[in-house]
Design an enzyme around this catalytic site. Structure first.
Site, mmCIF file in Angstrom:
data_model
loop_
_atom_site.group_PDB
_atom_site.id
_atom_site.type_symbol
_atom_site.label_atom_id
_atom_site.label_comp_id
_atom_site.label_asym_id
_atom_site.label_seq_id
_atom_site.Cartn_x
_atom_site.Cartn_y
_atom_site.Cartn_z
ATOM 1 N N ARG A 23 0.907 -1.330 0.151
ATOM 2 C CA ARG A 23 0.097 0.096 -0.016
ATOM 3 C C ARG A 23 0.940 1.281 -0.259
ATOM 4 O O ARG A 23 0.547 2.334 -0.611
ATOM 5 C CB ARG A 23 -1.046 0.001 1.150
ATOM 6 C CG ARG A 23 -2.016 -1.018 0.869
ATOM 7 C CD ARG A 23 -3.172 -1.414 1.723
ATOM 8 N NE ARG A 23 -4.129 -2.265 1.478
ATOM 9 C CZ ARG A 23 -5.117 -2.735 1.853
ATOM 10 N NH1 ARG A 23 -5.341 -2.327 3.113
ATOM 11 N NH2 ARG A 23 -5.985 -3.606 1.224
ATOM 12 N N ASP A 126 13.919 -15.021 15.711
ATOM 13 C CA ASP A 126 15.239 -15.029 16.515
ATOM 14 C C ASP A 126 15.453 -13.641 17.251
ATOM 15 O O ASP A 126 16.440 -13.439 18.057
ATOM 16 C CB ASP A 126 16.433 -15.618 15.786
ATOM 17 C CG ASP A 126 16.193 -17.122 15.715
ATOM 18 O OD1 ASP A 126 15.208 -17.698 16.310
ATOM 19 O OD2 ASP A 126 16.883 -17.490 14.591
HETATM 20 O O1 F6P Z 1 15.913 -18.484 11.920
HETATM 21 C C1 F6P Z 1 14.664 -18.849 12.495
HETATM 22 C C2 F6P Z 1 14.370 -20.268 12.817
HETATM 23 O O2 F6P Z 1 13.208 -20.234 13.219
HETATM 24 C C3 F6P Z 1 15.419 -20.765 13.884
HETATM 25 O O3 F6P Z 1 14.969 -20.209 15.281
HETATM 26 C C4 F6P Z 1 15.081 -22.026 13.628
HETATM 27 O O4 F6P Z 1 16.192 -23.041 14.257
HETATM 28 C C5 F6P Z 1 15.031 -22.095 12.068
HETATM 29 O O5 F6P Z 1 14.721 -20.923 11.612
HETATM 30 C C6 F6P Z 1 14.348 -23.313 11.589
HETATM 31 O O6 F6P Z 1 14.357 -23.104 10.222
HETATM 32 P P1 F6P Z 1 13.469 -24.301 9.289
HETATM 33 O O7 F6P Z 1 12.182 -23.907 9.486
HETATM 34 O O8 F6P Z 1 14.066 -24.067 7.892
HETATM 35 O O9 F6P Z 1 13.917 -25.841 9.810
#
Ligand code: F6P
Length: 310
Positions: A23, A126
């Site tokens: 938007r 994170d």
């Molecule tokens: O980087 C974000 C995150 O959620 C991490 O905390 C986690 O380890 C990772 O991605 C998991 O990634 P995927 O969903 O690709 O396994």
């Protein structure tokens, strides 16, 4: 600037951010183009033209309406060359890339190596993007994990049991540190934990909820160790991807709205190779090369708080 493409990773608040970017672009007379399936869609020329209506009613939706991928192909020269062809062929003047470290590293490659205009928006549970205070999705993830801990507490206290809860964070213990405080549980440290449990048991503290980040130690291993050392019944629980999905909190939606507009302002102003973010409640711009460096934060501060209060 006539056409700007939007590429995303998934996470709570990402759709709210797509809505904001779309938007804000239309308000500036720029055509928004959605890139399907993240970097894979850029490589495969999988694009879709957005209107104001394309982003109706998505503000509270988790995930990403654009779908996404791990984008391993974009790490290769061949993948990058194909992505570049898509950008040129479709007369795309710039990209706004919404995601975490991996997505923003790809954004930096496009800008630095291929001179493409790119603005990044930090979205990861994170909260590990360097130079800024918060990332889209992080508040939602903490709330989801805290809610789970609140529920587990009912059983932990009723049965006087120990629970070890594993939260996400492959390279960063931010969620664990926040949930330890918000959920009133122990931030995991095996060297002292078993002594504390034995001592606490003598003092009448009979139920425990211990938080660990997936990248630090696995809940199953900790539960086994606690059981072996203390002899007390210990259960483990891995929360996994429920932390990354679901409806975003108000805080994440507001952050998404602000950063979406900020990214459009930046791209219109001719900026590139930067990530927009918020620091001390003010919009700032951080070079992508710096934003993707490891973020330093005061782990000890949070550890001390949870230790003092539990
Ligand atoms: O980087 C974000 C995150 O959620 C991490 O905390 C986690 O380890 C990772 O991605 C998991 O990634 P995927 O969903 O690709 O396994």
């Amino acid at each position: 600037m006539k056409r700007v493409a939007i590429l995303t990773r998934d996470g709570a608040g990402v759709n709210a951010c797509i809505r904001s970017v779309t938007r804000a672009l239309i308000a500036k007379g720029i055509e928004p183009i959605g890139v399907m399936r993240g970097y894979d869609g850029l490589i495969d020329n999988d694009l879709t033209v957005f209107t104001r209506r394309s982003v109706s009613n998505i503000i509270g939706l988790g995930g990403t309406i654009l779908k996404t991928s791990r984008a391993l192909r974009f790490k290769t020269e061949d993948g990058q060359r194909k992505a570049l062809e898509t950008i040129k062929k479709n007369d795309i003047d710039g990209l706004i890339i919404i995601g975490g470290n991996g997505s923003l590293t790809g954004a930096h490659v496009l800008a630095e190596k291929y001179n493409i205009t790119v603005i990044g928006i930090p979205a990861t549970i994170d909260n590990d993007i360097n130079g800024i205070d918060g990332t889209i999705g992080s508040d939602t993830a903490i709330n989801v994990a805290m809610d789970a801990v609140d529920k587990i507490r009912d059983t932990a206290s009723s049965l006087e049991r120990i629970f070890v809860v594993e939260v996400m964070g492959r390279d960063c213990g931010y969620i664990a540190s926040q949930v330890a405080i918000a959920g009133g549980c122990e931030d995991f440290n095996i060297t002292t934990l078993c002594e504390e449990i034995s001592w606490g048991n003598c003092q009448g503290k009979l139920s425990w909820i211990i938080i660990t980040a997936e990248g630090k130690a696995k809940a199953a291993d900790i539960a086994k160790q606690i059981n072996q050392i203390t002899g007390l019944e210990t259960r483990e629980l891995v929360l996994g991807h429920i932390q990354r999905g679901g409806a975003p909190t108000a805080k994440d939606r507001i952050l998404a709205a602000r950063l979406g507009i900020a990214a459009v302002d930046a791209i219109v102003a001719g900026k590139s190779d930067i990530c927009v973010g918020i620091k001390d409640d003010i919009i700032i711009e951080v070079p992508l090369a710096i934003a993707t460096m490891p973020k330093k934060w005061d782990v000890e501060l949070y550890y001390k708080i949870s230790k003092m209060l539990n």
